[in-house]
Enzyme design. Structure first.
Site, short mmCIF file in Angstrom:
data_model
loop_
_atom_site.label_atom_id
_atom_site.label_comp_id
_atom_site.label_asym_id
_atom_site.label_seq_id
_atom_site.Cartn_x
_atom_site.Cartn_y
_atom_site.Cartn_z
N HIS A 14 0.97 -1.23 0.04
CA HIS A 14 0.05 0.20 0.01
C HIS A 14 0.90 1.24 -0.14
O HIS A 14 2.16 1.21 0.26
CB HIS A 14 -0.99 0.12 1.15
CG HIS A 14 -0.36 0.47 2.34
ND1 HIS A 14 -1.04 1.26 3.37
CD2 HIS A 14 0.80 0.42 2.95
CE1 HIS A 14 -0.30 1.38 4.59
NE2 HIS A 14 0.75 1.10 4.26
N CYS A 33 5.71 5.46 4.60
CA CYS A 33 4.56 4.98 4.12
C CYS A 33 4.09 5.49 2.74
O CYS A 33 3.08 5.36 1.96
CB CYS A 33 3.54 4.97 5.24
SG CYS A 33 3.40 3.76 6.06
N HIS A 39 5.11 -0.07 -0.58
CA HIS A 39 5.81 -0.89 0.44
C HIS A 39 4.81 -2.02 0.96
O HIS A 39 3.66 -1.86 0.74
CB HIS A 39 6.28 -0.15 1.60
CG HIS A 39 5.29 0.55 2.36
ND1 HIS A 39 4.69 1.88 2.02
CD2 HIS A 39 4.98 0.28 3.51
CE1 HIS A 39 3.66 2.05 3.08
NE2 HIS A 39 3.82 1.10 4.13
N HIS A 41 3.30 -4.87 3.97
CA HIS A 41 3.14 -5.24 5.55
C HIS A 41 2.59 -6.83 5.41
O HIS A 41 1.88 -7.04 4.59
CB HIS A 41 2.08 -4.32 6.18
CG HIS A 41 2.67 -2.91 6.41
ND1 HIS A 41 3.52 -2.53 7.17
CD2 HIS A 41 1.95 -1.90 5.72
CE1 HIS A 41 3.54 -1.44 6.95
NE2 HIS A 41 2.79 -0.69 6.40
N ASP A 79 -5.39 -10.51 0.20
CA ASP A 79 -3.85 -11.12 0.21
C ASP A 79 -2.82 -11.08 -0.97
O ASP A 79 -3.52 -11.23 -2.07
CB ASP A 79 -4.17 -12.61 0.61
CG ASP A 79 -2.62 -13.35 0.99
OD1 ASP A 79 -1.84 -12.79 1.63
OD2 ASP A 79 -2.74 -14.58 0.76
N HIS A 80 -1.56 -10.66 -1.22
CA HIS A 80 -0.85 -10.38 -2.07
C HIS A 80 -1.28 -9.58 -2.94
O HIS A 80 -1.25 -9.39 -4.46
CB HIS A 80 -0.44 -11.66 -2.80
CG HIS A 80 0.36 -12.79 -1.94
ND1 HIS A 80 0.06 -13.13 -0.76
CD2 HIS A 80 1.57 -12.99 -2.19
CE1 HIS A 80 1.04 -14.14 -0.38
NE2 HIS A 80 2.03 -13.84 -0.87
N GLU A 126 -0.60 -3.68 12.03
CA GLU A 126 0.00 -3.67 10.54
C GLU A 126 1.59 -3.76 10.85
O GLU A 126 2.38 -4.51 9.83
CB GLU A 126 -0.08 -2.20 10.27
CG GLU A 126 0.30 -1.92 8.84
CD GLU A 126 0.48 -0.28 8.51
OE1 GLU A 126 -0.54 0.09 7.75
OE2 GLU A 126 1.04 0.57 9.46
NI NI Z 1 2.62 1.27 5.54
#
Ligand code: NI
Length: 138
Positions: A14, A33, A39, A41, A79-80, A126
């Site tokens: 995200h 972020c 990037h 998580h 997911d992914h 997160e």
């Molecule tokens: Ni982040």
């Protein structure tokens, strides 16, 4: 009243940014972020439901049913994926953990209610050090 919780995990990319701001200002406000090239998580989601213990069954609800709802409405969509680009229910949403928790709540509240169970909390971690808890509109 009994509270029971199911944990699921997903991995996603995200970016936090406001498109109307410069890259400099986004970095100043959102730090790493705001990285323009995204990037990721390893998210953990804890969904708590509440109800009375069913005398015949000995539990509030079958956690496999809750897991199935989460997989269908949340995990399979996130997911992914890239939360900013790929997730229909996050379209035009700042993908902060807070907002993600609210949107996940909106996805699963109905399906859980259909089973006669009440959603109590959506908790999302997160990172190891940060998590949010959403208890619905109060
Ligand atoms: Ni982040």
């Amino acid at each position: 009243m009994m509270y029971i919780t199911r944990r699921e995990r997903f991995t996603a990319a995200h970016r936090l940014y406001r498109p109307e701001w410069s890259d400099e200002k986004n970095t100043e406000v959102f730090g790493g972020c705001a990285n323009p090239n995204w990037h990721g998580h390893n998210y953990e989601i804890f969904v708590t439901v509440k109800g009375e213990v069913n005398e015949e069954l000995g539990y509030v609800m079958n956690l496999k049913d809750l897991s199935k709802i989460l997989k269908e409405h949340v995990i399979s969509k996130m997911d992914h994926r890239n939360l900013n680009l790929d997730v229909d229910f996050l379209k035009d949403v700042m993908t902060s953990t807070e907002n993600v928790a609210i949107k996940i709540w909106e996805q699963i509240e109905g399906p859980i209610a259909e089973l006669g169970i009440q959603l109590h909390c959506v908790k999302i971690a997160e990172t190891e050090n940060n998590y949010v808890e959403y208890y619905g509109k109060q």
